[in-house]
Design a protein around this motif. Sequence first.
Motif, mmCIF file in Angstrom:
data_model
loop_
_atom_site.group_PDB
_atom_site.id
_atom_site.type_symbol
_atom_site.label_atom_id
_atom_site.label_comp_id
_atom_site.label_asym_id
_atom_site.label_seq_id
_atom_site.Cartn_x
_atom_site.Cartn_y
_atom_site.Cartn_z
ATOM 1 N N TRP A 31 0.831 -1.205 0.000
ATOM 2 C CA TRP A 31 0.000 0.000 0.000
ATOM 3 C C TRP A 31 0.868 1.259 0.000
ATOM 4 C CZ3 TRP A 31 -4.948 -0.206 -1.147
ATOM 5 C CH2 TRP A 31 -5.645 -1.385 -0.939
ATOM 6 N N GLU A 35 1.264 4.077 -3.048
ATOM 7 C CA GLU A 35 1.030 5.507 -2.831
ATOM 8 C C GLU A 35 2.231 6.339 -3.252
ATOM 9 O OE1 GLU A 35 -0.255 6.414 1.113
ATOM 10 O OE2 GLU A 35 -1.917 4.998 1.030
ATOM 11 N N HIS A 41 -3.460 0.218 -5.909
ATOM 12 C CA HIS A 41 -2.840 -0.952 -5.289
ATOM 13 C C HIS A 41 -2.719 -2.114 -6.269
ATOM 14 C CE1 HIS A 41 -2.762 -4.518 -2.510
ATOM 15 N NE2 HIS A 41 -1.751 -3.790 -2.065
#
Length: 65
Positions: A31, A35, A41
């Motif tokens: 995750w 980001e 994802h």
Amino acid sequence: MNKQQLMGWSILTKEEQLAITLSSGHNKSTWEAGEIMGKAHYKYLEIHARGVKFWRMFTDYFTLF
């Protein structure tokens, strides 16, 4: 890294290299790495899996030949 691994690494795209580096080198979760890369994802997982597979495949090829 040995010579064969470096040759295989150079063939990967920058995104694939970044995905592998974030997960293995910087111990980021999937995750967090997604980001950082600005990817969803599932897209990060796809890029990472492709990078690992190609890196192993290219390294094996350069080792054999």
